[in-house]
Design an enzyme around this catalytic site. Structure first.
Site, short mmCIF file in Angstrom:
data_model
loop_
_atom_site.label_atom_id
_atom_site.label_comp_id
_atom_site.label_asym_id
_atom_site.label_seq_id
_atom_site.Cartn_x
_atom_site.Cartn_y
_atom_site.Cartn_z
N ARG A 40 62.43 17.23 37.71
CA ARG A 40 61.57 17.71 36.64
C ARG A 40 62.37 18.19 35.43
NH1 ARG A 40 57.57 21.40 40.35
NH2 ARG A 40 56.12 19.72 40.84
N THR A 50 68.11 48.03 23.63
CA THR A 50 67.10 46.97 23.60
C THR A 50 67.67 45.78 24.35
OG1 THR A 50 66.02 45.25 22.27
CG2 THR A 50 67.89 46.30 21.24
N ILE A 51 66.83 45.11 25.11
CA ILE A 51 67.31 43.91 25.80
C ILE A 51 67.67 42.83 24.79
CG2 ILE A 51 66.04 44.34 27.94
CD1 ILE A 51 64.08 42.06 26.98
N ASP A 52 67.13 42.93 23.54
CA ASP A 52 67.31 41.85 22.56
C ASP A 52 68.72 41.78 21.98
OD1 ASP A 52 64.59 41.61 23.00
OD2 ASP A 52 64.02 42.61 21.13
N ASP A 89 65.61 48.76 16.98
CA ASP A 89 65.64 48.71 15.52
C ASP A 89 64.52 49.54 14.88
OD1 ASP A 89 63.69 46.98 16.36
OD2 ASP A 89 64.20 45.37 14.95
N HIS A 126 58.38 40.33 30.99
CA HIS A 126 58.87 41.70 31.19
C HIS A 126 59.74 41.86 32.43
CE1 HIS A 126 55.68 42.22 28.23
NE2 HIS A 126 56.37 43.28 27.82
N LYS A 141 53.92 52.63 19.52
CA LYS A 141 52.80 52.77 18.57
C LYS A 141 52.91 54.09 17.82
CE LYS A 141 49.86 50.74 22.09
NZ LYS A 141 48.75 51.00 22.99
N ARG A 166 62.99 43.16 31.58
CA ARG A 166 63.13 44.58 31.19
C ARG A 166 63.03 45.51 32.37
NH1 ARG A 166 59.33 45.14 26.03
NH2 ARG A 166 58.65 47.00 27.10
O1 F6P Z 1 62.14 44.27 22.00
C1 F6P Z 1 62.08 44.08 23.38
C2 F6P Z 1 61.01 43.11 23.75
O2 F6P Z 1 60.99 42.96 25.15
C3 F6P Z 1 61.08 41.76 23.06
O3 F6P Z 1 62.07 40.91 23.60
C4 F6P Z 1 59.67 41.25 23.21
O4 F6P Z 1 59.33 40.34 22.20
C5 F6P Z 1 58.86 42.53 23.06
O5 F6P Z 1 59.73 43.61 23.36
C6 F6P Z 1 57.66 42.61 23.95
O6 F6P Z 1 56.94 43.75 23.61
P1 F6P Z 1 55.80 44.40 24.51
O7 F6P Z 1 56.47 45.14 25.62
O8 F6P Z 1 55.08 45.28 23.57
O9 F6P Z 1 54.98 43.27 25.04
#
Ligand code: F6P
Length: 377
Positions: A173, A136-138, A114, A283, A78, A286
């Site tokens: 399933r 970043t995990i992305d 980014d 999460h 933020k 992460r």
């Molecule tokens: O950019 C990393 C990420 O984990 C994205 O994969 C996900 O959309 C976003 O952050 C989630 O953000 P927050 O931690 O603010 O919920």
């Protein structure tokens, strides 16, 4: 004794991910040991630069953090100085420049994704010398084949899908597993192929509900009475919109994606007479300790960032391209997203082993026909 002629600030911007601490350790240890530098750590990303919330980082401060998830400095998504949400979206970038000058910094190392790289680029134009380290995990940063945190997220997601297999099999399933990744499908693709998922749905390929239902039916008919679907949070069906979990001004990126797995489950309930369950990994992807790959990537990129700073090179992000460590100008990265190209070798390999990507007619040209996994692009 070090003469500390070089003074470098470091921050961790955006969301946390595994491997940030490893990068922080590499930056700090390399600068201290190899370049006699003094290192200052800013708290909570750019918020710490705006508020001058900073403290010295010594060698011993970063000892023992290689394996720890999260970031010892704290993070914030933020705190964009050009849209500073704690002050109603004001532009407080002048405050960043002031801190940089007042502390007499030679450079700032920004470990981030980014958003952080775009901020870094804009600050470069204001005379702040910045070197970025991609995390970043992305895995969606332009200019680098890999970002710190991605391998760990893929490993966690793969393990989760492996575990979901057993219930899918026992209860016959359809199990839908939703991964993170925002507008790119790297996590779903890599974890999906690694776990032998039957259907992988990516933001890059709009899926057709009837095709997905057809895969489930065909499998049932052939005696495989379960189907696993990996769906990226940014996936969309044809003419569908992104599924948004939350909108608002609370975040720099005002949209939080999430919920596509439940949308897909609802779409499949009518065409399928099967029980369907959804799991949102969230999460979990992460959290925890980084993989060996991410630790080594963070160490390599962090020490390269330190070397660049010592050399007087700023305005770049360190990167991995074709297994070589390099750097990319920030202006080539800012404001862009690296999505999965349709000629990605892993898509081709997935198709070869019968994985569906949610459309009937996906044709993939890898060019060389080489399905190498090492580059991830
Ligand atoms: O950019 C990393 C990420 O984990 C994205 O994969 C996900 O959309 C976003 O952050 C989630 O953000 P927050 O931690 O603010 O919920």
């Amino acid at each position: 004794m070090p003469n500390n002629s070089l003074r470098v600030g470091v921050l961790t911007g955006g969301g946390d991910c595994p491997g940030i601490n490893a990068a922080l350790r590499a930056v700090t240890k390399s600068l201290t040991l190899q370049h006699d530098a003094e290192v200052l750590g800013f708290r909570d990303g750019f918020r710490g630069v705006v508020n001058r919330n900073v403290e010295p980082l010594h060698y011993r401060d970063v000892s023992g953090i290689l394996t720890r998830g999260g970031t010892i400095l704290g993070a914030s998504n933020k705190a964009d100085p050009f849209n500073y949400l704690p002050r109603g979206g004001a532009d407080v970038s002048a405050q960043v420049v002031k801190t940089y000058r007042t502390l007499d910094l030679d450079a700032l190392v920004a470990i981030g994704g980014d958003g952080t790289m775009s901020i870094a680029h804009r600050l470069t134009d204001l005379g702040v010398g910045i070197v970025g380290v991609p995390k970043t995990i992305d895995n969606d940063l332009v200019g680098t084949d890999r970002t710190v945190g991605f391998d760990t997220a893929v490993t966690i997601a793969t393990d989760a899908i492996d575990r979901i297999h057993t219930t899918a099999q026992s209860h016959h399933r359809v199990m839908i597993v939703e991964t993170m990744g925002r507008y790119s499908g790297w996590i779903a693709l890599h974890a999906g192929v690694a776990s032998g998922t039957d259907v992988i749905l990516l933001p890059e390929i709009e899926y057709d509900v009837e095709t997905v239902a057809g895969v489930c039916r065909d499998r049932a008919r052939s005696g495989q009475r379960f189907t696993i679907v990996a769906v990226a949070e940014g996936a969309r069906h044809e003419e569908g919109d992104y599924v948004v979990q939350e909108r608002g001004q609370e975040y720099t990126d005002s949209i939080r994606l999430g919920g596509i797995s439940r949308v897909l489950a609802d779409q499949l309930r009518e065409p399928l007479d099967t029980s369907i369950r959804t799991t949102v990994l969230g999460h979990m992807q992460r959290g925890g300790s980084p993989t060996a790959y991410d630790r080594n990537l963070a160490t390599t990129l962090g020490s390269r960032a330190a070397a660049l700073v010592a050399d007087g090179t700023t305005g770049v992000m360190v990167a991995v391209q074709d297994d070589a460590v390099t750097q990319v100008p920030l202006d080539e990265i800012a404001g862009q997203t690296r999505t999965v190209p349709l000629n990605n070798p892993l898509i081709a390999s997935g198709l070869d082993v019968g994985t569906s990507f949610g459309v009937d007619d996906l044709k993939v040209q890898t060019g060389t026909g080489d399905a190498s996994l090492s580059h991830g692009r």
